[in-house]
Design an enzyme around this catalytic site. Structure first.
Site, PDB file in Angstrom:
ATOM      1  N   SER A  59      -8.010 -38.150 124.763  1.00 16.35           N
ATOM      2  CA  SER A  59      -8.864 -37.007 125.106  1.00 16.35           C
ATOM      3  C   SER A  59      -8.932 -36.654 126.581  1.00 16.35           C
ATOM      4  O   SER A  59      -9.502 -35.616 126.928  1.00 16.35           O
ATOM      5  CB  SER A  59     -10.285 -37.249 124.581  1.00 16.35           C
ATOM      6  OG  SER A  59     -10.318 -37.142 123.186  1.00 16.35           O
ATOM      7  N   LYS A 106     -18.915 -34.297 131.162  1.00 14.16           N
ATOM      8  CA  LYS A 106     -18.534 -33.887 129.813  1.00 14.16           C
ATOM      9  C   LYS A 106     -19.770 -33.824 128.914  1.00 14.16           C
ATOM     10  O   LYS A 106     -20.680 -34.650 129.019  1.00 14.16           O
ATOM     11  CB  LYS A 106     -17.517 -34.878 129.266  1.00 14.16           C
ATOM     12  CG  LYS A 106     -16.905 -34.519 127.924  1.00 14.16           C
ATOM     13  CD  LYS A 106     -15.820 -35.525 127.569  1.00 14.16           C
ATOM     14  CE  LYS A 106     -15.226 -35.288 126.203  1.00 14.16           C
ATOM     15  NZ  LYS A 106     -14.145 -36.249 125.880  1.00 14.16           N
ATOM     16  N   SER A 148     -10.481 -34.157 123.666  1.00 16.12           N
ATOM     17  CA  SER A 148     -11.777 -33.508 123.564  1.00 16.12           C
ATOM     18  C   SER A 148     -12.367 -33.096 124.919  1.00 16.12           C
ATOM     19  O   SER A 148     -13.430 -32.469 124.965  1.00 16.12           O
ATOM     20  CB  SER A 148     -12.776 -34.447 122.856  1.00 16.12           C
ATOM     21  OG  SER A 148     -12.929 -35.657 123.560  1.00 16.12           O
TER      22      SER A 148
END
Length: 476
Positions: A176, A77, A152
């Protein structure tokens, strides 16, 4: 079976048995990435780094020296540092930054033999429940590329759902991992607090956020939790005792155990607002899983809210306080998003007493949840209140309105960041919405600490009884 169709465990076995090379795996990965740019899965790709890793993997495998996940592509990520790679955290303020060292989870994934094929898209500093970064493409669900992939970890979910990779690193501070998994039709486990470390130099802050992975299968989620569940010296939080892990010896083995019979509370009321209009198909997802669980011999009963929406507000000082902690000068503020500015402004209003009170209030909420749900082993909810939303319906001009829309989109997930207990979403339901088939997740969450093994075992049962489609080609 094509390379892109394999799970992480299947692909590792194929590489180990020399049925496919790591270099061939990379060809498949980058071909899929090029084929589906419209989902905005990657902030940037790293073919040179991944190519070096793949060649080294193939040399080791030829010598008979194998690692657990040789040749399995696992992107990182955008918020997590990878040495020598761009580190902008989705913010144009940080464009040009390069990470000086690997994050702890990056080290563990590398030691397991995985290939770091790129950094997946994430929104600025990981705050919102959507992925609209300032530094790269927006992440979209492949089920309908007009709609958000969630956030996210939206890029990670989009990459897994389209078959670019079988597994992607992700993180979860208020939902997330689970939000984008529900949007994209993937499996998303938020581990218990303390199971996955931010080490060796990372810190846990208020204890809301943990690292994990997004996958297409429960077995992969379990197997990669085994990779990541390694402590580093100087931990602030420690993994709670997990009875099923104790007896099974690993999360993968725990996922193969039959738990059982369990008492599960079905909760359809929101936890962060007093009321909302729950989409009928979101409700149908939770009820579909409830029916599956009852068919397996588990007891499912209605569960009530053990605390109020006002109690949930204890989350806010921890969240806005983390925004206030970002070292920004006044000249930097025009370079960040409206949401980040608003969160920061709210956080800067806090006194030490406010923050201390919020920490205490989160602990009080955790006690209320434990006592109020004590008769249950797990809580079952929809993952989201609606299908994946259109960006214009959630990315709003004023930060307060934007955040309120996010709350109503994801009214359950953040509670398990507050309690620290494990939570998993499964893509159990699909339904037509305005002429487009969309995924809907249902979420199982632990009532007590150390429930990771139990969640994985039950999730594996659900997957076996009611399997889901694993790869989706993007549709408009």
């Amino acid at each position: 079976m094509e390379i892109f169709e394999m799970s992480g465990l299947e692909l590792a076995e194929a590489v180990r048995n020399k049925e496919v090379s790591a270099v061939e795996v990379l060809d498949s990965v980058y071909s899929r990435i090029e084929q589906f740019p419209q989902v905005g899965a990657f902030a940037h790709v790293t073919p040179e780094l991944a190519g070096q890793q793949a060649e080294e993997t193939d040399r080791r495998v030829a010598r008979g020296e194998t690692l657990p996940f040789d040749g399995v592509p696992v992107p990182i990520k955008a918020l997590t540092p990878v040495q020598g790679q761009p580190q902008d955290s989705g913010s144009r303020l940080l464009l040009g930054n390069v990470a000086e060292e690997d994050g702890g989870v990056v080290t563990l994934l590398k030691e397991a033999g995985t290939l770091m094929v790129g950094k997946t898209s994430a929104p600025e500093f990981g705050f919102p429940a959507y992925t609209e970064p300032e530094t790269g493409p927006s992440a979209r669900t492949p089920w309908d590329v007009r709609r958000t992939a969630g956030g996210s970890s939206g890029g990670a979910a989009a990459a897994v759902a389209t078959g670019m990779v079988p597994v992607a690193h992700a993180s979860d501070g208020g939902g997330s991992i689970r939000i984008p998994s529900a949007c994209c039709g993937t499996v998303g486990l938020k581990p218990s607090r303390g199971v996955v470390s931010p080490g060796p130099v990372g810190v846990s802050g208020g204890g809301l956020t943990t690292d994990g992975v997004i996958t297409r299968t429960v077995a992969d989620s379990a197997a990669f939790l085994d990779v990541l569940a390694k402590p580093w010296p100087g931990e602030s939080y420690h993994a709670p005792r997990d009875p099923l892990l104790d007896s099974a010896g690993s999360y993968l083995e725990a996922s193969k155990r039959a738990p059982g019979p369990l008492r599960i509370g079905l909760l359809l009321e929101p936890l962060n607002v007093e009321s909302l209009d729950l989409h009928p198909e979101a409700e149908a997802a939770a009820k579909r899983m409830a029916a599956v669980l009852e068919g397996m011999g588990h007891v499912v009963e209605e569960a009530g809210r053990p605390f109020t929406a006002d109690d949930w507000l204890a989350f806010m000082p921890l969240w806005t306080g983390s925004a206030a902690g970002i070292p920004l000068a006044e000249d930097d503020l025009p370079k960040v998003t409206e949401l980040t500015r608003w969160l920061r402004e709210e956080g800067m209003k806090l006194s030490a007493a406010d923050y201390s009170g919020a920490v205490n209030a989160v602990q009080t909420l955790t006690r209320k949840a434990a006592n109020g749900w004590s008769q249950f082993d797990l809580i079952l909810t929809p993952t989201l209140a609606s299908p994946p939303v259109f960006p214009e319906d959630i990315v709003l001009p004023h930060g307060a309105d934007d955040f309120e829309a996010q709350k109503r989109f994801t009214p359950w997930g953040s509670v398990w960041n507050m309690t620290g207990n494990a939570s998993i979403t499964l893509p159990v339901h699909r339904a037509d919405v305005d002429g487009v088939a969309l995924p809907f997740g249902a979420m199982l969450s632990a009532v007590r600490p150390g429930g990771d093994g139990l969640l994985l075992a039950l999730a594996a049962q659900v997957e076996q009884v009611d399997p889901w489609p694993t790869i989706t080609a993007p549709t408009a």
